[in-house]
Design a protein around this motif. Structure first.
Motif, PDB file in Angstrom:
ATOM      1  N   THR B 129       7.092  56.594   0.935  1.00 36.27           N
ATOM      2  CA  THR B 129       6.686  58.118   0.755  1.00 36.27           C
ATOM      3  C   THR B 129       7.876  58.680   0.300  1.00 36.27           C
ATOM      4  OG1 THR B 129       7.598  58.114   3.341  1.00 36.27           O
ATOM      5  CG2 THR B 129       5.174  58.097   2.752  1.00 36.27           C
ATOM      6  N   ALA B 130       9.161  58.253   0.487  1.00 33.30           N
ATOM      7  CA  ALA B 130      10.293  59.085  -0.368  1.00 33.30           C
ATOM      8  C   ALA B 130      10.471  58.667  -1.738  1.00 33.30           C
ATOM      9  CB  ALA B 130      11.539  58.532   0.429  1.00 33.30           C
ATOM     10  N   GLY B 131       9.331  58.139  -2.477  1.00 33.40           N
ATOM     11  CA  GLY B 131       9.237  57.868  -3.849  1.00 33.40           C
ATOM     12  C   GLY B 131      10.062  56.472  -4.198  1.00 33.40           C
ATOM     13  N   MET B 132      10.620  55.615  -3.460  1.00 33.22           N
ATOM     14  CA  MET B 132      11.416  54.453  -3.776  1.00 33.22           C
ATOM     15  C   MET B 132      10.360  53.397  -4.241  1.00 33.22           C
ATOM     16  SD  MET B 132      14.304  55.008  -3.336  1.00 33.22           S
ATOM     17  CE  MET B 132      14.835  56.952  -3.435  1.00 33.22           C
ATOM     18  N   LYS B 133      11.173  52.792  -5.336  1.00 34.37           N
ATOM     19  CA  LYS B 133      10.060  51.595  -5.936  1.00 34.37           C
ATOM     20  C   LYS B 133      10.905  50.197  -5.322  1.00 34.37           C
ATOM     21  CE  LYS B 133       8.679  54.021  -9.692  1.00 34.37           C
ATOM     22  NZ  LYS B 133       8.128  55.323  -8.972  1.00 34.37           N
ATOM     23  N   ARG B 134      11.827  50.300  -4.868  1.00 32.89           N
ATOM     24  CA  ARG B 134      12.627  49.108  -4.513  1.00 32.89           C
ATOM     25  C   ARG B 134      13.458  49.196  -3.145  1.00 32.89           C
ATOM     26  NH1 ARG B 134      16.855  45.162  -7.368  1.00 32.89           N
ATOM     27  NH2 ARG B 134      17.529  47.354  -8.732  1.00 32.89           N
ATOM     28  N   ILE B 135      13.451  48.072  -2.386  1.00 30.85           N
ATOM     29  CA  ILE B 135      14.384  48.363  -1.187  1.00 30.85           C
ATOM     30  C   ILE B 135      15.412  46.763  -1.593  1.00 30.85           C
ATOM     31  CG2 ILE B 135      14.606  48.035   1.075  1.00 30.85           C
ATOM     32  CD1 ILE B 135      12.025  49.411   1.793  1.00 30.85           C
ATOM     33  N   VAL B 136      16.711  47.212  -1.273  1.00 28.57           N
ATOM     34  CA  VAL B 136      17.752  46.004  -1.530  1.00 28.57           C
ATOM     35  C   VAL B 136      18.238  45.692   0.027  1.00 28.57           C
ATOM     36  CG1 VAL B 136      19.658  45.182  -2.676  1.00 28.57           C
ATOM     37  CG2 VAL B 136      18.152  47.173  -3.634  1.00 28.57           C
ATOM     38  N   THR B 137      18.206  44.439   0.331  1.00 26.51           N
ATOM     39  CA  THR B 137      18.763  44.255   1.526  1.00 26.51           C
ATOM     40  C   THR B 137      19.475  42.711   1.616  1.00 26.51           C
ATOM     41  OG1 THR B 137      18.343  44.099   3.923  1.00 26.51           O
ATOM     42  CG2 THR B 137      16.834  42.852   2.705  1.00 26.51           C
ATOM     43  N   GLU B 138      20.123  42.485   2.622  1.00 28.06           N
ATOM     44  CA  GLU B 138      20.841  41.169   2.697  1.00 28.06           C
ATOM     45  C   GLU B 138      20.079  40.488   3.990  1.00 28.06           C
ATOM     46  OE1 GLU B 138      22.014  43.857   4.090  1.00 28.06           O
ATOM     47  OE2 GLU B 138      21.563  43.274   6.213  1.00 28.06           O
ATOM     48  N   THR B 139      20.005  39.073   3.581  1.00 28.72           N
ATOM     49  CA  THR B 139      19.705  38.112   4.746  1.00 28.72           C
ATOM     50  C   THR B 139      20.684  36.966   5.229  1.00 28.72           C
ATOM     51  OG1 THR B 139      17.657  37.356   5.949  1.00 28.72           O
ATOM     52  CG2 THR B 139      18.283  36.450   3.587  1.00 28.72           C
ATOM     53  N   GLY B 140      20.666  36.652   6.294  1.00 30.74           N
ATOM     54  CA  GLY B 140      21.490  35.408   6.672  1.00 30.74           C
ATOM     55  C   GLY B 140      20.718  34.002   7.047  1.00 30.74           C
ATOM     56  N   ALA B 141      20.292  34.516   8.385  1.00 29.48           N
ATOM     57  CA  ALA B 141      19.022  33.427   8.696  1.00 29.48           C
ATOM     58  C   ALA B 141      17.895  33.431   8.081  1.00 29.48           C
ATOM     59  CB  ALA B 141      18.927  33.711  10.575  1.00 29.48           C
ATOM     60  N   THR B 160      14.496  43.193  -3.165  1.00 29.53           N
ATOM     61  CA  THR B 160      15.453  42.308  -3.659  1.00 29.53           C
ATOM     62  C   THR B 160      16.304  42.114  -2.463  1.00 29.53           C
ATOM     63  OG1 THR B 160      15.703  43.434  -5.847  1.00 29.53           O
ATOM     64  CG2 THR B 160      17.641  42.003  -5.077  1.00 29.53           C
ATOM     65  N   VAL B 161      16.628  40.530  -2.146  1.00 34.08           N
ATOM     66  CA  VAL B 161      17.455  40.059  -0.809  1.00 34.08           C
ATOM     67  C   VAL B 161      18.533  39.522  -1.399  1.00 34.08           C
ATOM     68  CG1 VAL B 161      17.275  38.576   1.145  1.00 34.08           C
ATOM     69  CG2 VAL B 161      15.098  39.990   0.331  1.00 34.08           C
ATOM     70  N   TYR B 162      19.617  39.730  -0.896  1.00 30.99           N
ATOM     71  CA  TYR B 162      20.880  39.094  -1.007  1.00 30.99           C
ATOM     72  C   TYR B 162      21.193  38.024  -0.143  1.00 30.99           C
ATOM     73  CZ  TYR B 162      22.161  41.916  -5.018  1.00 30.99           C
ATOM     74  OH  TYR B 162      22.336  42.204  -6.409  1.00 30.99           O
ATOM     75  N   MET B 163      20.898  36.923  -0.421  1.00 31.74           N
ATOM     76  CA  MET B 163      20.866  35.835   0.616  1.00 31.74           C
ATOM     77  C   MET B 163      22.366  35.017   0.672  1.00 31.74           C
ATOM     78  SD  MET B 163      17.953  32.720   1.219  1.00 31.74           S
ATOM     79  CE  MET B 163      17.821  32.158   2.672  1.00 31.74           C
ATOM     80  N   VAL B 164      23.005  35.019   1.817  1.00 28.62           N
ATOM     81  CA  VAL B 164      24.275  34.380   1.948  1.00 28.62           C
ATOM     82  C   VAL B 164      24.134  33.126   1.290  1.00 28.62           C
ATOM     83  CG1 VAL B 164      26.000  33.617   3.712  1.00 28.62           C
ATOM     84  CG2 VAL B 164      24.577  35.622   4.211  1.00 28.62           C
ATOM     85  N   ASP B 205      34.730  29.664  -5.022  1.00 31.89           N
ATOM     86  CA  ASP B 205      34.089  28.816  -4.270  1.00 31.89           C
ATOM     87  C   ASP B 205      33.486  29.128  -2.986  1.00 31.89           C
ATOM     88  OD1 ASP B 205      34.391  26.882  -6.483  1.00 31.89           O
ATOM     89  OD2 ASP B 205      36.375  26.304  -5.335  1.00 31.89           O
ATOM     90  N   THR B 206      33.403  30.216  -2.905  1.00 34.07           N
ATOM     91  CA  THR B 206      33.423  31.019  -1.325  1.00 34.07           C
ATOM     92  C   THR B 206      31.472  30.445  -1.110  1.00 34.07           C
ATOM     93  OG1 THR B 206      32.770  32.898  -0.015  1.00 34.07           O
ATOM     94  CG2 THR B 206      32.386  33.292  -2.531  1.00 34.07           C
ATOM     95  N   ASN B 207      31.213  30.273   0.161  1.00 34.41           N
ATOM     96  CA  ASN B 207      29.972  29.864   0.570  1.00 34.41           C
ATOM     97  C   ASN B 207      29.153  31.416   0.832  1.00 34.41           C
ATOM     98  OD1 ASN B 207      29.555  27.161   0.733  1.00 34.41           O
ATOM     99  ND2 ASN B 207      30.692  27.199   2.785  1.00 34.41           N
ATOM    100  N   GLY B 208      30.023  32.605   0.818  1.00 34.45           N
ATOM    101  CA  GLY B 208      29.369  33.777   1.078  1.00 34.45           C
ATOM    102  C   GLY B 208      29.573  34.081   2.548  1.00 34.45           C
ATOM    103  N   SER B 209      29.244  35.500   2.852  1.00 31.96           N
ATOM    104  CA  SER B 209      29.250  35.880   4.225  1.00 31.96           C
ATOM    105  C   SER B 209      28.162  36.862   4.471  1.00 31.96           C
ATOM    106  CB  SER B 209      30.326  36.413   4.784  1.00 31.96           C
ATOM    107  OG  SER B 209      30.632  37.639   4.187  1.00 31.96           O
ATOM    108  N   ASP B 212      29.740  40.274   3.074  1.00 34.01           N
ATOM    109  CA  ASP B 212      29.492  40.027   1.529  1.00 34.01           C
ATOM    110  C   ASP B 212      28.272  40.577   0.730  1.00 34.01           C
ATOM    111  OD1 ASP B 212      32.228  38.855   1.579  1.00 34.01           O
ATOM    112  OD2 ASP B 212      31.310  37.035   0.930  1.00 34.01           O
ATOM    113  N   ALA B 213      27.145  39.965   1.466  1.00 31.79           N
ATOM    114  CA  ALA B 213      25.619  40.385   1.212  1.00 31.79           C
ATOM    115  C   ALA B 213      25.298  41.858   1.399  1.00 31.79           C
ATOM    116  CB  ALA B 213      24.671  39.292   1.760  1.00 31.79           C
ATOM    117  N   ILE B 214      25.903  42.249   2.627  1.00 32.03           N
ATOM    118  CA  ILE B 214      25.422  43.538   2.690  1.00 32.03           C
ATOM    119  C   ILE B 214      26.128  44.607   1.674  1.00 32.03           C
ATOM    120  CG2 ILE B 214      26.094  45.738   4.193  1.00 32.03           C
ATOM    121  CD1 ILE B 214      26.075  43.519   6.599  1.00 32.03           C
TER     122      ILE B 214
END
Lengths: 458, 458
Positions: B129-141, B160-164, B205-209, B212-214
């Motif tokens: 309703t705010a007119g956004m076309k996309r939501i971006v987030t992170e996920t771990g589990a 779009t999901v940034y996954m650890v 070589d990081t595994n991510g966290s 980082d994803a947030i």
């Protein structure tokens, strides 16, 4: 919007869950002939069956009573996961732009993830009351093994599952979940049975087959007096147990003042299609309604559309009873499709009979169109369907598209027999474009397999 | 047996689903202080938040109104999967031989498999309703990413999901299911963001966290005017959305004439515990009831039992707003436990405040006892719990065992926040004896991380 309909699930109150199973043999104009013993070539006797099945189940295999009371102990377990929801597929309808109203009965809400639990609970109960300590079975795709592991746990029995070796290796999570429910899971063929050792000595590198796994499970059941065998589809008692689905669906459709014009289920051994369809088919026999019934099979295993109505072995190695059914020939080897539950060479004798008599129709669909409709369904209705169940979705979509062309407001009902959360490998392959329809040599393989059963001697 | 109770699910009629969320800020004696901007060290303004959140959500972050209407469009989606069933755990009670009556609210029945969908749907709606076309987030589990992928699909938005990275590699099915719902899934850290490139240049070589994803997700949201960010726990508006759980549970308990003596939820960022507990906590504020509340955390990430009540960054890299909460220190690195959703260093400010004020209690439990009770639960109640949710089961079992000793017939209610069908790797490891409790260096790591936040400057 029809009466009583708000978007969402149509739930049956707990006291409305049917308390009897419906036996189509009371109403079908022609009954299938008795199964034949592969040893004597005479009708199989109760004594022969009793070596691996409990009497409670054998009685259900032969009775012609219309309604069979569901035992209180089974009802108690059913109440843990039934009734299952009926959904109207509003979002799918919108996406298709169809005037059809699409409903689906969702059997994947129970913890085993498919309709198989309906029969597993009943079979576990009858085995328990017959004094059995263990049930032995086979599993290919894994739905039946999971359901039986869970059902035996409910009745505090042991469970041994012979899992086709290729599935054992490729579906480790399916194996884990059976183990988590306490089942012993053995890759088949194994060294634990005579037949397994024979197979391994001839073909040590085999991936296994459902036929091998059945043979191993039956051997164990036949040679252990406190163990029995259980089958997850095909047989009359299994179909009987699944009629709880269609009886619930009838009541749920009544709640929203609807009756289906088209009833659809996927078809492997026949239990999920028949479970939904037979209670509605009764109305057709009674002259009360005239729905169209469609059993949907995999184009790679087209027993109804390309098989013959004949006597054939129930298993793939020629040890099981011989039944009159639609079959591709018991030695038919389907190509590697991603709906393991639809790879059976034959079909339920009850379903075969009503198909032969023209009460139901059949369609064969291809893998890529199946996954295409599965993806559309998942994105619109938000449930990931099992690849098997997606065959029903595929046909429902086709029927809805026909309605769009003709402008007809038909009511379509299909069985969403299970979820696909353990089938993500197949979805991954589809998303990456690795799933194809090409079935090289299918017609030749059917001719070869059918040639083998010409002289079956019945 | 209590009034109205037959074994089985306790279902709320569709018209009984609550139509408002409950806001604990209207009733809690002390409200948590406002969050502080890491840039200005002044309270965060609505304008600052509006760079990544829609106004509908920001208003919910600050309002003190007791009940907030659930928008009709959100109710319509809720009806697709709510109400969720309340179960009495008869079989678990029997197995424990306890006089306690154990109930659980099961949030895993929706297609995303966890309670996260309750907030994902609401957040998707306000962004739409705010007119956004996309939501971006992170996920771990993966539970939050799955829920948001599904919710954005419901409202026809992109996701779009940034996954650890380590989860991306180890949980391919979690990735597939988000892709199946149309989400773009990116292994984090990635080359697509400034912060990602910085991280990769320092530690290729990081595994991510999760931190980082947030950071990557927030960067994309802040720099794209038609994209926003969404968080799956911790914040007040997320807790608000989850109160549908406890409000339903209250009505369901009333249906069987019960009121809980003990209310239990696992605790990662606080949303599932608070979602169940806060509507009951209102009765405690009102002097109407005096239940005991237990937030259950992982012994490897013990923010409530070993953390301090202080100002700390919401993320692990010091870019998010600073909130007063129980925290181990934002740079705390939990050891590799199998409940990815419980690895957050801090806690919901609302939950932290009521814990600080003595209205709720906390317990930390170890992995092996968690999996032991998960296995017992799966075998008795037949649902495979998510490892996170199994922390609540573990505590419920302990409380039921205390009742066995004391002979007290207490009523225990816990939140079974999700299923574990995507966590079979962890179960496999447990069945093979590879899960241990040893947490080397935990106390030292806590001291180190807490030392870092001593001079946070608020």
């Amino acid at each position: 919007m029809k009466k009583n309909q708000i978007p969402g699930q149509i739930i049956l109150a707990a006291e409305e869950i049917p308390k009897q199973w419906y036996n189509i043999k009371a109403d079908m104009p022609n009954r299938p002939p008795a199964a034949i013993s592969p040893r004597t070539h005479q009708p199989v006797t109760a004594d022969e069956l009793n070596a691996i099945f409990p009497m409670g189940v054998i009685e259900q295999e032969v009775t012609t009573e219309r309604y069979i009371d569901i035992p209180a102990e089974v009802m108690e377990k059913y109440r843990l996961f039934r009734s299952t929801p009926l959904h109207r597929a509003y979002e799918l309808e919108k996406a298709l732009g169809t005037p059809a109203r699409i409903y689906y009965k969702y059997e994947g809400t129970n913890p085993s993830g498919s309709h198989k639990l309906n029969s597993a609970v009943a079979q576990a109960y009858y085995n328990k009351t017959a004094g059995m300590k263990r049930i032995v079975t086979e599993t290919g795709a894994g739905q039946w093994g999971t359901a039986l592991a869970m059902a035996t746990k409910m009745f505090e029995m042991d469970c041994t599952v012979y899992m086709v070796k290729v599935s054992y290796q490729q579906k480790p999570y399916r194996r884990s979940i059976m183990q988590l429910y306490g089942a012993e899971v053995i890759a088949s063929p194994s060294n634990l049975t005579e037949i397994g050792r024979q197979i391994l000595s001839k073909t040590p590198d085999t991936n296994g087959s459902l036929g091998d796994a059945i043979a191993e499970a039956v051997e164990i059941a036949a040679t252990n007096k406190d163990a029995n065998y259980a089958l997850g589809s095909v047989l009359d008692h299994v179909i009987l147990h699944q009629t709880i689905i269609g009886q619930e669906a009838k009541k749920q459709m009544e709640l929203v003042d609807e009756y289906p014009d088209i009833i659809i289920g996927c078809n492997g051994g026949g239990s999920n299609f028949s479970g939904l369809a037979f209670p509605f088919l009764k109305d057709k026999f009674d002259g009360k309604a005239d729905a169209k019934f469609i059993a949907v099979e995999a184009a790679a295993c087209p027993k109804l559309t390309k098989g013959v109505y004949t006597y054939d072995y129930g298993d793939s190695v020629g040890m099981a009873p011989i039944a009159k059914m639609y079959s591709l020939g018991h030695s038919f080897r389907p190509s590697g499709i991603h709906a393991g539950g639809l790879r059976y060479h034959g079909d339920s004798p009850l379903l075969s009979q009503v198909y032969h008599d023209g009460f139901i129709t059949a369609e064969a669909v291809n893998q890529t169109e199946v996954f295409e409709s599965a993806l559309l369904f998942a994105q619109k209705e938000l449930i990931v369907p099992a690849p098997e169940s997606a065959h029903a979705i595929c046909q429902a979509v086709k029927e809805a598209e026909k309605c769009k062309e003709s402008g007809e407001e038909k009511v379509i009902l299909f069985n969403l027999s299970g979820h696909g959360y353990f089938d993500m490998t197949a979805y991954d392959m589809y998303l990456q474009g690795h799933i194809v329809d090409d079935i090289p040599g299918l017609d030749g393989e059917i001719l070869r397999a059918q040639d083998e059963i010409k002289d079956i001697g019945v």
